[in-house]
Write a protein that holds these residues in place. Sequence first.
Motif, PDB file in Angstrom:
ATOM      1  N   ASP A  42       0.826  -1.206   0.000  1.00 26.98           N
ATOM      2  CA  ASP A  42       0.000   0.000   0.000  1.00 26.98           C
ATOM      3  C   ASP A  42       0.865   1.263   0.000  1.00 26.98           C
ATOM      4  O   ASP A  42       0.464   2.304   0.503  1.00 26.98           O
ATOM      5  N   ALA A 163      25.354  -2.581   1.830  1.00 28.72           N
ATOM      6  CA  ALA A 163      24.411  -1.795   1.040  1.00 28.72           C
ATOM      7  C   ALA A 163      24.463  -2.228  -0.424  1.00 28.72           C
ATOM      8  O   ALA A 163      24.433  -3.418  -0.718  1.00 28.72           O
ATOM      9  N   LEU A 196       8.989  -1.575   2.465  1.00 25.09           N
ATOM     10  CA  LEU A 196       8.636  -0.179   2.728  1.00 25.09           C
ATOM     11  C   LEU A 196       9.841   0.603   3.235  1.00 25.09           C
ATOM     12  O   LEU A 196       9.951   1.813   3.009  1.00 25.09           O
ATOM     13  N   THR A 197      10.754  -0.086   3.940  1.00 21.24           N
ATOM     14  CA  THR A 197      11.934   0.597   4.474  1.00 21.24           C
ATOM     15  C   THR A 197      12.702   1.300   3.362  1.00 21.24           C
ATOM     16  O   THR A 197      13.027   2.495   3.479  1.00 21.24           O
ATOM     17  N   THR A 198      12.983   0.594   2.271  1.00 25.71           N
ATOM     18  CA  THR A 198      13.784   1.222   1.219  1.00 25.71           C
ATOM     19  C   THR A 198      12.944   2.196   0.396  1.00 25.71           C
ATOM     20  O   THR A 198      13.433   3.266   0.021  1.00 25.71           O
ATOM     21  N   TYR A 200      10.293   4.056   1.334  1.00 27.97           N
ATOM     22  CA  TYR A 200      10.103   5.310   2.070  1.00 27.97           C
ATOM     23  C   TYR A 200      11.442   5.941   2.438  1.00 27.97           C
ATOM     24  O   TYR A 200      11.537   7.165   2.558  1.00 27.97           O
ATOM     25  N   GLY A 201      12.476   5.133   2.627  1.00 29.59           N
ATOM     26  CA  GLY A 201      13.794   5.667   2.955  1.00 29.59           C
ATOM     27  C   GLY A 201      14.380   6.487   1.817  1.00 29.59           C
ATOM     28  O   GLY A 201      14.813   7.633   2.010  1.00 29.59           O
ATOM     29  N   PHE A 202      14.384   5.918   0.602  1.00 28.54           N
ATOM     30  CA  PHE A 202      14.904   6.684  -0.541  1.00 28.54           C
ATOM     31  C   PHE A 202      14.025   7.895  -0.828  1.00 28.54           C
ATOM     32  O   PHE A 202      14.515   8.946  -1.238  1.00 28.54           O
ATOM     33  N   ALA A 204      12.463   9.614   1.487  1.00 27.25           N
ATOM     34  CA  ALA A 204      12.815  10.612   2.506  1.00 27.25           C
ATOM     35  C   ALA A 204      14.123  11.326   2.147  1.00 27.25           C
ATOM     36  O   ALA A 204      14.296  12.500   2.466  1.00 27.25           O
ATOM     37  N   LEU A 205      15.025  10.607   1.499  1.00 24.48           N
ATOM     38  CA  LEU A 205      16.301  11.221   1.100  1.00 24.48           C
ATOM     39  C   LEU A 205      16.165  12.049  -0.183  1.00 24.48           C
ATOM     40  O   LEU A 205      17.131  12.667  -0.625  1.00 24.48           O
ATOM     41  N   MET A 258      28.400   9.470   4.452  1.00 27.45           N
ATOM     42  CA  MET A 258      27.620   8.238   4.579  1.00 27.45           C
ATOM     43  C   MET A 258      26.730   7.969   3.362  1.00 27.45           C
ATOM     44  O   MET A 258      26.477   6.830   3.008  1.00 27.45           O
ATOM     45  N   THR A 259      26.185   9.014   2.758  1.00 27.71           N
ATOM     46  CA  THR A 259      25.274   8.768   1.631  1.00 27.71           C
ATOM     47  C   THR A 259      25.757   9.393   0.327  1.00 27.71           C
ATOM     48  O   THR A 259      25.435   8.895  -0.746  1.00 27.71           O
ATOM     49  N   PHE A 384      25.935   3.115   0.005  1.00 33.09           N
ATOM     50  CA  PHE A 384      25.958   3.949   1.213  1.00 33.09           C
ATOM     51  C   PHE A 384      27.123   3.522   2.104  1.00 33.09           C
ATOM     52  O   PHE A 384      27.490   2.352   2.155  1.00 33.09           O
TER      53      PHE A 384
END
Lengths: 398, 261
Positions: A42, A163, A196-198, A200-202, A204-205, A258-259, A384
């Motif tokens: 979703d 990563a 969802l982690t990746t 929403y994570g990407f 957010a970045l 780091m990124t 990363f």
Amino acid sequence: MAIQPLAIAARTLTNALGRGGAASLGALRRGESGLRPCDFEDAGLPTWIGRVAGLEEEPLTGEFAPFDCRNNRLARLGLEQDGFGAAVRVARDRYGPDRIGVFVGTSTSGIGATEHAYRQRDPITGSLPATFDYPHTHNVFSVADFTRRWLGLTGVAMAISTACSSSAKAFASAWRQMRAGFCDAAVVGGVDSLCLTTLYGFNALGLASTQPCRPWDVERDGLNVGEAAGFVLLEWAEPGDDRVLLLGYGESSDAYHMTAAHPEGAGATLAMQQALARAEVLPEQVDYINLHGTATPLNDAAEDRAVARVFGPDTPCSSTKGWTGHTLGAAGVTEAVFVALCLEHGLIPGTLNTRQRDPKLDAGVVLENREHPLRTALSNSFGFGGTNCSLLFGRRDI
Amino acid sequence: MNPLAVEAVGLMAPGLAGWTTSQAVLTGQRPYVAEPMPAAMATLLPANERRRVTATIKLALQVAQEAMAQADIDAGAVRTVFASSGGDSEILDKICVALTQPDRPVSPTHFHQSVHNTPAGYWAIATGCMQPSLSLPAYDDSFAAGLREAAALAWADQTRVLLVAYDLPPPFPLVERRMIVAPFAVALLLNPAQDYRLAPLRLESGANQPANRLDDAGLEQLRAGNPAARGLPLLCAIARRKAGRVVLSDGGVSLSVEIEP
């Protein structure tokens, strides 16, 4: 002296282009992307993804039921294609099940199982549901554990989790551990699945593109998260070996951020130079470079500086992320097998979705597919934490 | 197989606050007492970074820093292997909590710190080290897998390798499904050359054998309860400076280590 090469005795690929290596090769040749607007669970995100169709309906059952999660389903699907299991069975008879190592790269493993469990916490105690099985799912090692059990192997096994360089570095680990005598052959793989982690994570970045990704394009604006499983069986090359060989590998750290990639691509430069040095291959002998090429503005610019410094502007190179999306920890092995397919079939893939090369970038990025015999090709994977890995593959028979 | 010298050790756990101060416990002269662990300072990180990083990152960097300080060589020239079963569970918990909330506000900082190689990345930045680094998990056998990879890397490249193994108890509710009893971190600086300072090791990977256990009940509880602490039998053997052999269980294949003081 050049390092002792490893031969790819078997390989398999599953990603958004389909199941098995032929699906990937066909899509590469036809210029058909596997990307689609985000329809994962979703996740209401305005981005595109490289999803493997059908995983939702194919649970792991029987003795493997505890391992059931999207990532291990994807691993199973990958292991079932291209006759890979049969090839490993032959190797098992030859080397012994305890002498074949397992090296699997992943970034998020089965974290999706934990995401689901957190939505089902007990409203009073806060505990996770009884059905949640951490060791067989989220546990980063679980995909390597699953792989060795599925293949009936009992030798050394580990996951590599650096990563987006994970499954590229798995090749280097396998070479070292075979060299040290810890195993005589190796199953090297990479499996990363949508979660969802990746996504929403990407997001957010600010790195997830709202369009199909466009590596090296003047209007590139980010990556698309994809998922993939890829595996190879590696053994020491024999004299006159006509298979695709791992000729060299190079690894480095950016020690910068780091990124964000080092703006001059200093770490990437080192990784490529070391891969060439280990193989005793000169830059001008490389016929094709499969770029990391995520299509984020800064990553492509940094990699471009590094490629241009090592190879100049003439070596044909491309990013295949426009076909598969960025498959994160599985990108290294996915693109290594792409390179193997390209070496076998004399194909230089173009850069799908890219319309206008960024005039500020110098590397010899090709936009359209070319049919051309290839002898030596390089694959780049960066991640990363400033982790870099370059793999050099080649054939001796042409 | 060629020996591998241990040049320096870093150690941090409850009741084991540093390699030198832990000698009496590791050699059996004093019983293990799980005293509260001093805060891992990881002073090599700039002050602003230290405020942003998690307990996991600080603990891993603390033992790495301790080992390198003993050896007194430039960390920028040393390859690294980071072994951890669970990575940074505190961060993973925060992300999974955010994903249950409206609009799923995953913090970009948490996301970039969620990768398994985060401590390796901070270490490389803090020391200016551009050498290769590998981060690996192998569940309860993470220490043995890390030692095997570090040894293979040291032999292949004929160079020093710093192995850092660490794991911390996950926060609730994850800890209910992945019990880690206490934080534990250890760093071993390994050298394939013969000019060792502590002990040369010979590694043998072979048929499955039971792992060594420890006589001290408290230490044994720590060993069994933290993947990084599975290296404790090796640390005790190094501290005792006597010839010996320890088996570090490693799933299907054991890693046994001969120590030759």
